[in-house]
Design an enzyme around this catalytic site. Structure first.
Site, PDB file in Angstrom:
ATOM      1  N   ASP A 157       0.997   4.100  -3.516  1.00  0.00           N
ATOM      2  CA  ASP A 157      -0.149   3.800  -4.386  1.00  0.00           C
ATOM      3  C   ASP A 157      -1.058   5.023  -4.544  1.00  0.00           C
ATOM      4  OD1 ASP A 157      -1.274   3.947  -1.885  1.00  0.00           O
ATOM      5  OD2 ASP A 157      -2.380   2.053  -2.019  1.00  0.00           O
TER       6      ASP A 157
ATOM      7  N   ASP B  19      -1.034  19.966  -6.628  1.00  0.00           N
ATOM      8  CA  ASP B  19      -0.728  19.067  -5.513  1.00  0.00           C
ATOM      9  C   ASP B  19       0.763  18.828  -5.385  1.00  0.00           C
ATOM     10  OD1 ASP B  19      -3.467  17.984  -4.513  1.00  0.00           O
ATOM     11  OD2 ASP B  19      -3.594  17.920  -6.697  1.00  0.00           O
TER      12      ASP B  19
ATOM     13  N   SER C 272      31.832  33.505 -10.586  1.00  0.00           N
ATOM     14  CA  SER C 272      31.535  33.219  -9.178  1.00  0.00           C
ATOM     15  C   SER C 272      30.474  34.164  -8.614  1.00  0.00           C
ATOM     16  CB  SER C 272      32.808  33.369  -8.338  1.00  0.00           C
ATOM     17  OG  SER C 272      33.532  32.176  -8.401  1.00  0.00           O
TER      18      SER C 272
ATOM     19  N   ASP D 143       3.466   7.224   3.699  1.00  0.00           N
ATOM     20  CA  ASP D 143       3.630   6.132   2.743  1.00  0.00           C
ATOM     21  C   ASP D 143       3.653   6.613   1.293  1.00  0.00           C
ATOM     22  OD1 ASP D 143       0.960   6.896   3.225  1.00  0.00           O
ATOM     23  OD2 ASP D 143       0.177   5.029   2.378  1.00  0.00           O
TER      24      ASP D 143
ATOM     25  N   ASP E  75      29.355  28.449   0.925  1.00  0.00           N
ATOM     26  CA  ASP E  75      29.852  29.567   0.124  1.00  0.00           C
ATOM     27  C   ASP E  75      28.657  30.422  -0.331  1.00  0.00           C
ATOM     28  OD1 ASP E  75      31.496  31.218  -1.308  1.00  0.00           O
ATOM     29  OD2 ASP E  75      31.876  29.793  -2.943  1.00  0.00           O
TER      30      ASP E  75
ATOM     31  N   ASN F  11      -6.835  18.576 -11.809  1.00  0.00           N
ATOM     32  CA  ASN F  11      -8.117  18.912 -11.168  1.00  0.00           C
ATOM     33  C   ASN F  11      -8.196  20.401 -10.851  1.00  0.00           C
ATOM     34  OD1 ASN F  11      -6.347  19.111  -9.025  1.00  0.00           O
ATOM     35  ND2 ASN F  11      -7.644  18.022  -7.571  1.00  0.00           N
TER      36      ASN F  11
ATOM     37  N   HIS G 187      32.816  33.743  -1.030  1.00  0.00           N
ATOM     38  CA  HIS G 187      34.208  34.016  -1.404  1.00  0.00           C
ATOM     39  C   HIS G 187      34.339  35.262  -2.286  1.00  0.00           C
ATOM     40  CE1 HIS G 187      33.576  31.666  -5.256  1.00  0.00           C
ATOM     41  NE2 HIS G 187      34.458  32.541  -5.687  1.00  0.00           N
TER      42      HIS G 187
ATOM     43  N   LYS H  60       0.819  -1.220   0.000  1.00  0.00           N
ATOM     44  CA  LYS H  60       0.000   0.000   0.000  1.00  0.00           C
ATOM     45  C   LYS H  60       0.857   1.275   0.000  1.00  0.00           C
ATOM     46  CE  LYS H  60      -4.349  -1.657   1.674  1.00  0.00           C
ATOM     47  NZ  LYS H  60      -5.501  -1.318   2.511  1.00  0.00           N
TER      48      LYS H  60
ATOM     49  N   ASP I  29      -2.629   5.806   3.155  1.00  0.00           N
ATOM     50  CA  ASP I  29      -2.988   4.719   4.064  1.00  0.00           C
ATOM     51  C   ASP I  29      -2.464   4.978   5.475  1.00  0.00           C
ATOM     52  OD1 ASP I  29      -4.170   2.574   2.148  1.00  0.00           O
ATOM     53  OD2 ASP I  29      -2.331   3.238   1.171  1.00  0.00           O
TER      54      ASP I  29
HETATM   55  C1  4AZ Z   1      36.493  30.581 -10.133  1.00  0.00           C
HETATM   56  O1  4AZ Z   1      37.721  30.599 -10.074  1.00  0.00           O
HETATM   57  C2  4AZ Z   1      35.826  29.390 -10.692  1.00  0.00           C
HETATM   58  N1  4AZ Z   1      34.409  25.527 -13.521  1.00  0.00           N
HETATM   59  C3  4AZ Z   1      34.437  29.355 -10.796  1.00  0.00           C
HETATM   60  C4  4AZ Z   1      33.832  28.246 -11.332  1.00  0.00           C
HETATM   61  C5  4AZ Z   1      34.563  27.169 -11.747  1.00  0.00           C
HETATM   62  C6  4AZ Z   1      35.929  27.175 -11.642  1.00  0.00           C
HETATM   63  C7  4AZ Z   1      36.554  28.291 -11.109  1.00  0.00           C
HETATM   64  C8  4AZ Z   1      33.856  25.969 -12.311  1.00  0.00           C
HETATM   65  O2  4AZ Z   1      35.822  31.536  -9.751  1.00  0.00           O
END
Ligand code: 4AZ
EC number: 3.4.21.45
Length: 626
Positions: free
Chosen positions: A269, A310, A568, A279, A472, A306, A424, A266, A273
């Site tokens: 499904d 959901d 980045s 479940d 990060d 409907n 960073h 069950k 239940d």
């Molecule tokens: C960076 O040095 C860096 N390939 C960001 C992303 C990646 C590699 C280095 C991913 O900011």
């Protein structure tokens, strides 16, 4: 599946594998996390293979109908730290019809009452309208050999007589609600039973009532009762409610989070239940006609298309035009027991108000977030290897972070005055040096839409680790323009912040964008974008350096599209089935750029929903108003 995980499975099944101390420790931790494991969590005593529709790793999280990683909360609830918590009544929309509770008190709307019930579960819904002394809804069981079972009788508020319910309108959904109502919190055990119906009891089949519940009700009074003109005899609805002493045999059983045991077959499904839906929330596939949400949840087939979403991933309500046409074409409609049957032609008389429609109305009245939807989209043109140049308005959540004279990182606008970026990329003490450039395309030829904002604050994650790149993630708060209460970024659109780790999955196609370097370390001045796939099991590329919960890998099989130095802090965004864009990742790190054996690693934003909402405020990013 990781090796460590397979090891645990052997231990839990009681195989003769020698227990290493690390395995014992892992087992102890797992047992602490889930006490049910110590009995027979989905591990049949016969030692047969596990039910393969169930996702074991997910089960360890003990998801229930209150887990907003997996389900939407009710309009009288809000999602806090993964759990649907009770809203306060005043947070309900004001519009609605007055209702009456079992304590005889009146409430301005159904939402107000349900919110009160959420805080005080002993008080339940009684009826629509004002409260009067005589009007009482009542459920009882009769002709059973114990008080946990019997034929179901109801007394509706404006009827004097107790009435029976027709068997053909009765399913696990309704039976669960009846058992909750009668004070059995684990719901139904069986809808079949041997009841001592007196032989001289002659019931005209027109005298039984039809009932339809949605499965979210706590009292049968919230379900819709109808009387039908059908002459056919169907028999009467009965129920055996679940109690711990009337337990199922332990073999071949599925252990629900609430402690109930149900037959293994069950699980997954589409039918609740367990009574707490545990479940149906960790499924790799669904049995029979049930529909599998992309989030790994099975829902009944009749909930597909409907008109109410959901699945948190929205996939039950996408592509419905086709589906509807087919249904109309074949003359199919919703049936009582889950399948699809011919449309019934008999007359139906409504005896009680439709509280499900009221609930949907309340949902539609709740404030909605506006994020992730571009104002105007146009067709893209140019194509370039390793990413393509973006055009104005393509990535309205993309921002550039300028540190002094250089654009050092990307960022993502998430609403209000807030930018999400990588830890960073920024230092809190340097906030005065930063500028946020929005709607920028080419930083050699600034376009007219470009806007520049100062920064008032930088928040770096408290657990950011510069050596491992764990956590990060950082928030940058932009300065408001003088005399303004809000940050008005006319050409920017916030990306939505994902609140659940199940919104997107490995192999989903997503988009990265930024001003980062090309593969040959060539400088890039204009915003570029590319499509990448989410990659699961990334530890195999970065053994010992990849943290599944906090990081997400993405790339292409040939490595041709990748983020690189300068990208980045920028976005990895994914679109759901309704074309709503979520910031799934933040460009974080990776070994080199464009090497298929070293995919890009992104901060997994969904894991930081609570951290983000702590600083920016829940209403700014929460799908459920708070
Ligand atoms: C960076 O040095 C860096 N390939 C960001 C992303 C990646 C590699 C280095 C991913 O900011």
């Amino acid at each position: 599946m990781s090796g460590a995980y397979l090891e645990w499975r052997r231990v839990s099944r009681g195989d003769a594998a020698p227990h290493t101390s690390s395995m014992k420790l892992a087992l102890l931790i797992l047992l602490l996390l889930n006490p049910h494991l110590s009995s027979s969590k989905n591990t049949p005593a016969s030692g047969q293979p596990q039910e393969d529709l169930v996702e074991q790793k997910c089960l360890l999280k003990n998801y229930t109908h209150h887990s907003c990683d997996k389900v939407f909360c009710q309009p009288w609830q809000k999602c806090i730290e993964g759990t649907c918590a009770c809203k306060l009544p005043y947070q309900c929309p004001k519009a609605g019809t007055p209702v009456c509770a079992t304590n005889g008190r009146g409430y301005p709307t159904y939402c107000h009452l349900k919110s009160f019930e959420c805080l005080h579960p002993e008080i339940k819904f009684s009826n629509n309208g004002t409260c009067t002394a005589e009007e009482k809804f009542n459920v009882s069981l009769i002709y059973g050999s114990t008080d946990t079972e019997g034929i179901v009788q109801v007394k509706l508020v404006d009827q004097d007589e107790k009435m029976f319910i027709c068997k053909n309108s009765w399913s696990t959904v309704e039976a669960n609600v009846a058992c909750f109502d009668l004070g059995f919190p684990l719901g139904v055990r069986d809808i079949q039973g041997r009841f001592n119906i007196p032989v001289n009891l002659k019931i005209n089949s027109t005298e039984c009532l039809h009932v339809r519940c949605q499965g979210v009700e706590t009292s049968l009074a919230e379900c819709t009762f109808t009387k039908r003109s059908s002459k056919a005899s169907h028999g009467l609805a009965g129920v055996v409610c679940y109690t711990q002493d009337a337990d199922f045999p332990t073999s071949q059983s599925f252990q629900c989070v609430n402690g109930k045991r149900i037959p293994q077959e069950k699980a997954c499904d589409g039918v609740n239940d367990c009574g707490d839906r545990s479940d149906e929330l960790c499924c790799k596939g669904c049995r029979g006609q049930a529909f599998l949400c992309k989030s790994g949840v099975c829902i009944p087939n009749q909930h597909k298309c409907n008109g109410e979403v959901d699945c948190i991933t929205g996939d039950d309500e996408s592509g419905c035009e086709e589906d509807k046409k087919n249904k109309i074409h074949k003359g199919l409609a919703r049936s009582d027991q889950g399948g699809e049957t011919e449309i019934e032609t008999e007359e139906t008389e409504m005896l009680t108000p439709d509280m499900d429609t009221e609930r949907k109305r309340i949902k539609s009245l709740l404030p909605k977030l506006s994020c992730g939807v571009k104002r105007n989209s146009h067709i893209r043109r140019k194509r370039v290897v390793g990413g393509k140049p973006a055009e104005v308005g393509d990535y309205p959540w993309q921002v550039a972070i300028k540190d002094g004279e250089r654009i050092t990182c990307g960022g993502i606008y998430i609403g209000g005055c807030w930018i999400l970026t990588a830890a960073h990329c920024v230092r809190p003490s340097r906030y005065r040096n930063y500028q946020i450039w929005t709607s920028l395309l080419d930083w050699l030829k600034p376009n007219s839409q470009l806007a520049v904002q100062g920064v008032s604050r930088v928040v770096v994650h408290e657990k950011y680790n510069g050596a491992t790149y764990q956590n990060d993630i950082a928030l940058v708060e932009m300065k408001k323009h003088p005399g303004k209460k809000e940050c008005e970024l006319i050409n920017s659109v916030p990306a939505c912040v994902p609140w659940s780790p199940y919104l997107f999955q490995p192999n989903d196609r997503c988009i990265i964008s930024g001003w980062g370097r090309e593969k040959d370390n060539q400088k890039v001045y204009s915003l570029r974008w590319g499509e990448v796939d989410l990659i699961g099991n990334c530890s195999k590329f970065y053994p010992g350096r990849y943290y599944e919960k906090e990081m997400q890998c993405a790339g292409t099989s040939d490595g041709s599209i990748d983020a690189c130095k300068g990208d980045s802090g920028g976005p990895l965004v994914c679109k759901d089935v309704n074309n709503v864009t979520y910031v799934w990742g933040i460009v974080s790190w990776g070994e080199n750029c464009g090497k298929p054996e070293f995919p890009g690693v992104y901060t997994r934003v969904a894991s930081y929903f609570d951290w983000i909402s702590y600083y920016v405020g829940r209403p700014l990013i929460s799908q459920y108003n708070v």
